[in-house]
Each structure stands twice: as structure tokens, then as C-alpha cells.
Enzyme design. Structure first.
Site, mmCIF file in Angstrom:
data_model
loop_
_atom_site.group_PDB
_atom_site.id
_atom_site.type_symbol
_atom_site.label_atom_id
_atom_site.label_comp_id
_atom_site.label_asym_id
_atom_site.label_seq_id
_atom_site.Cartn_x
_atom_site.Cartn_y
_atom_site.Cartn_z
ATOM 1 C CB SER A 1 -0.907 0.006 1.228
ATOM 2 O OG SER A 1 -1.659 -1.179 1.287
HETATM 3 N N1 SAM Z 1 0.018 -5.119 4.366
HETATM 4 C C1 SAM Z 1 0.645 -5.330 3.095
HETATM 5 C C2 SAM Z 1 1.999 -4.693 3.004
HETATM 6 O O1 SAM Z 1 2.411 -4.002 3.942
HETATM 7 O O2 SAM Z 1 2.655 -4.920 1.988
HETATM 8 C C3 SAM Z 1 -0.202 -4.887 1.922
HETATM 9 C C4 SAM Z 1 -1.187 -5.892 1.596
HETATM 10 S S1 SAM Z 1 -1.954 -5.926 0.052
HETATM 11 C C5 SAM Z 1 -2.682 -4.342 -0.146
HETATM 12 C C6 SAM Z 1 -3.297 -6.975 0.580
HETATM 13 C C7 SAM Z 1 -2.888 -8.403 0.871
HETATM 14 O O3 SAM Z 1 -4.015 -9.085 1.398
HETATM 15 C C8 SAM Z 1 -2.424 -9.176 -0.331
HETATM 16 O O4 SAM Z 1 -1.143 -9.680 -0.124
HETATM 17 C C9 SAM Z 1 -3.453 -10.305 -0.450
HETATM 18 O O5 SAM Z 1 -2.937 -11.509 -0.954
HETATM 19 C C10 SAM Z 1 -3.915 -10.425 0.975
HETATM 20 N N2 SAM Z 1 -5.224 -11.063 1.164
HETATM 21 C C11 SAM Z 1 -6.358 -10.914 0.463
HETATM 22 N N3 SAM Z 1 -7.336 -11.686 0.986
HETATM 23 C C12 SAM Z 1 -6.793 -12.339 2.053
HETATM 24 C C13 SAM Z 1 -7.298 -13.258 3.021
HETATM 25 N N4 SAM Z 1 -8.558 -13.698 3.025
HETATM 26 N N5 SAM Z 1 -6.443 -13.701 3.962
HETATM 27 C C14 SAM Z 1 -5.160 -13.288 4.004
HETATM 28 N N6 SAM Z 1 -4.635 -12.420 3.126
HETATM 29 C C15 SAM Z 1 -5.453 -11.935 2.168
#
Ligand code: SAM
Length: 216
Positions: free
Chosen positions: A63
Site C-alpha cells: 500500500s
Molecule cells: N500489508 C501489506 C503490506 O504491507 O505490503 C499490503 C497488503 S496488500 C494491499 C493486501 C494483501 O491481502 C495481499 O497480499 C493479499 O494476498 C492479501 N489477502 C487478500 N485476501 C486475504 C485473506 N482472506 N487472507 C489473508 N490475506 C489476504
């Protein structure tokens, strides 16, 4: 990016975030400690200190720094807190939370992202993080309750298990809305009631899981 200058670029970014309203000295301090260039693919390291999301593989993103700062500030992680993060991604948000709290449980659905994130944080000497692979919409009841929960992917509504696993007095920060646009919500649990604050419009990748969106 000039490899000799990441510290200067980081300082400039943190000062810009402060000028644009991030007021928590603890959040600004943590952002000064974590080298964001190590959390993005090497090919886009030169963009690490621009205020924008960057691709990290598997269709996912790290993000933008201003959103990470805002979510961290809204969550107000305290030194004695156990924090649950849903969506480990690059591990950048988890690193900040680890510096600001006692322990972090972070859940990611893509095993390769979780493994890379764990390696980055251990290389930085950050050890108070538990990495789990699976559906984060279910939370992780084994370590509940959590004083803070941060969801870094967009949900159609707040997953019920996360509300159940939030401690009394706890804070949950989550983007909620449709797949393309959401509102960032801060929910605070008090005496088993919830108070909701709608903070800002935002755009996140979808939260995919049982209490999130179905896989497309
Ligand atoms: N917090 C992260 C960082 O600092 O880089 C950014 C995360 S990215 C915007 C959102 C993440 O949520 C992705 O890696 C995606 O694979 C994960 N995601 C989506 N649905 C999910 C779920 N049900 N459980 C765990 N992770 C999930």
C-alpha cells in the site's frame, strides 16, 4: 534509486507525511526505522519513497505509505498490544506494527508472499511476528483476543470472526465497500458495543475468503 541515499529519501517522505497530517510521533518514528526499499521488487526500488502503491507479485500491492501511516495511526498500537494483521503482502505494515506493539500475528493467503515477508523481517532483526498462511477473514482464534486488528485488503463487510476476536477496548481498521472503491472504517469495541468511524475513501485489492469476496 541512488543506493547511498535511501535514508535521505525516507526522511523526506516521513516529513511529507507529517506535513500532510500524520501526527503520531510513534508512527513517524517507526516509518523512519523501516527501509521500504527492501519491501518492494528490486526493479522498482527507486520508487520506494514515492507515495504510491507498488506491485509485489500475484496481483497484489504494497500500500502507499500515506495509507499505511494513516491506518497505523488510526489503530494506535500500544507497546503491550497483541495485533492481528490480515494481508501480510510485502511485510512492510507488519514490520511497523512489530516495532509499535508486543506481538503481531499476520495472515496472508499467498504462501510465497508470506515466506518473502518473513525473510525480510528476520533480516531486519524483527522477531515478534507470527506468520500464518490461510484465509484471514477467519482471523486466528487461538491467540485472540487482539487489542488491535488491521485489515489491509478490501472487504464487502466487516468479517464477523474479526469482530469476535477483537478485545474489549480494542480497535479494528478495515477498508469496506465494493471491489473497486471503499471507505476506511475504524471500529472501537467498548463494553461489547461497537462505535464506527468512516474515515476516508480508499482503494484496496480485494479480501478474498469465506467472509470476504469470492475468488474471481
Ligand atoms: N500489508 C501489506 C503490506 O504491507 O505490503 C499490503 C497488503 S496488500 C494491499 C493486501 C494483501 O491481502 C495481499 O497480499 C493479499 O494476498 C492479501 N489477502 C487478500 N485476501 C486475504 C485473506 N482472506 N487472507 C489473508 N490475506 C489476504
Amino acid at each position: 534509486m541512488d543506493p547511498k541515499r535511501p535514508e535521505a529519501l525516507r526522511e523526506k517522505l516521513v516529513n511529507r507525511l507529517a506535513a500532510r497530517g500524520i501526527a503520531s510521533p510513534r508512527v513517524l518514528w517507526a516509518m523512519r526505522q523501516v527501509p521500504r526499499e527492501l519491501f518492494v521488487p528490486a526493479a522498482c526500488a527507486y520508487e520506494a519513497y514515492e507515495d504510491k502503491p507498488l506491485a509485489i507479485g500475484f496481483g497484489q500491492t504494497i500500500s502507499q505509505p500515506s495509507m499505511v501511516a494513516l491506518m497505523t495511526e488510526l489503530a494506535e498500537p500500544q507497546p503491550a498490544d497483541r495485533v492481528l494483521e490480515i494481508g501480510t503482502g510485502s511485510g512492510y505494515q507488519a514490520a511497523l506494527l512489530a516495532l509499535l506493539s508486543k506481538e503481531v500475528v499476520t495472515i496472508e493467503r499467498f504462501p510465497a508472499l508470506a515466506i518473502r515477508a518473513a525473510k525480510r523481517l528476520s533480516d531486519l532483526g524483527i522477531w515478534n511476528v507470527l506468520y500464518l498462511v490461510g484465509d484471514g477473514t477467519l482471523g486466528w482464534p487461538h491467540a485472540a483476543p487482539y487489542q488491535r486488528i488491521i485489515v489491509t485488503a478490501a472487504a464487502p463487510k466487516i468479517p464477523k470472526p474479526l469482530l469476535e476476536q477483537l478485545a474489549d477496548g480494542g480497535i479494528l481498521v478495515i477498508p469496506v465497500g465494493c471491489r473497486t472503491e471503499q471507505v476506511l472504517i475504524r471500529a472501537e469495541k467498548k463494553n461489547d458495543g461497537l462505535r464506527y468511524e468512516h474515515v476516508i475513501h480508499c482503494r484496496f485489492v480485494p479480501l478474498v475468503g469465506q467472509f470476504g469476496w469470492p475468488e474471481e
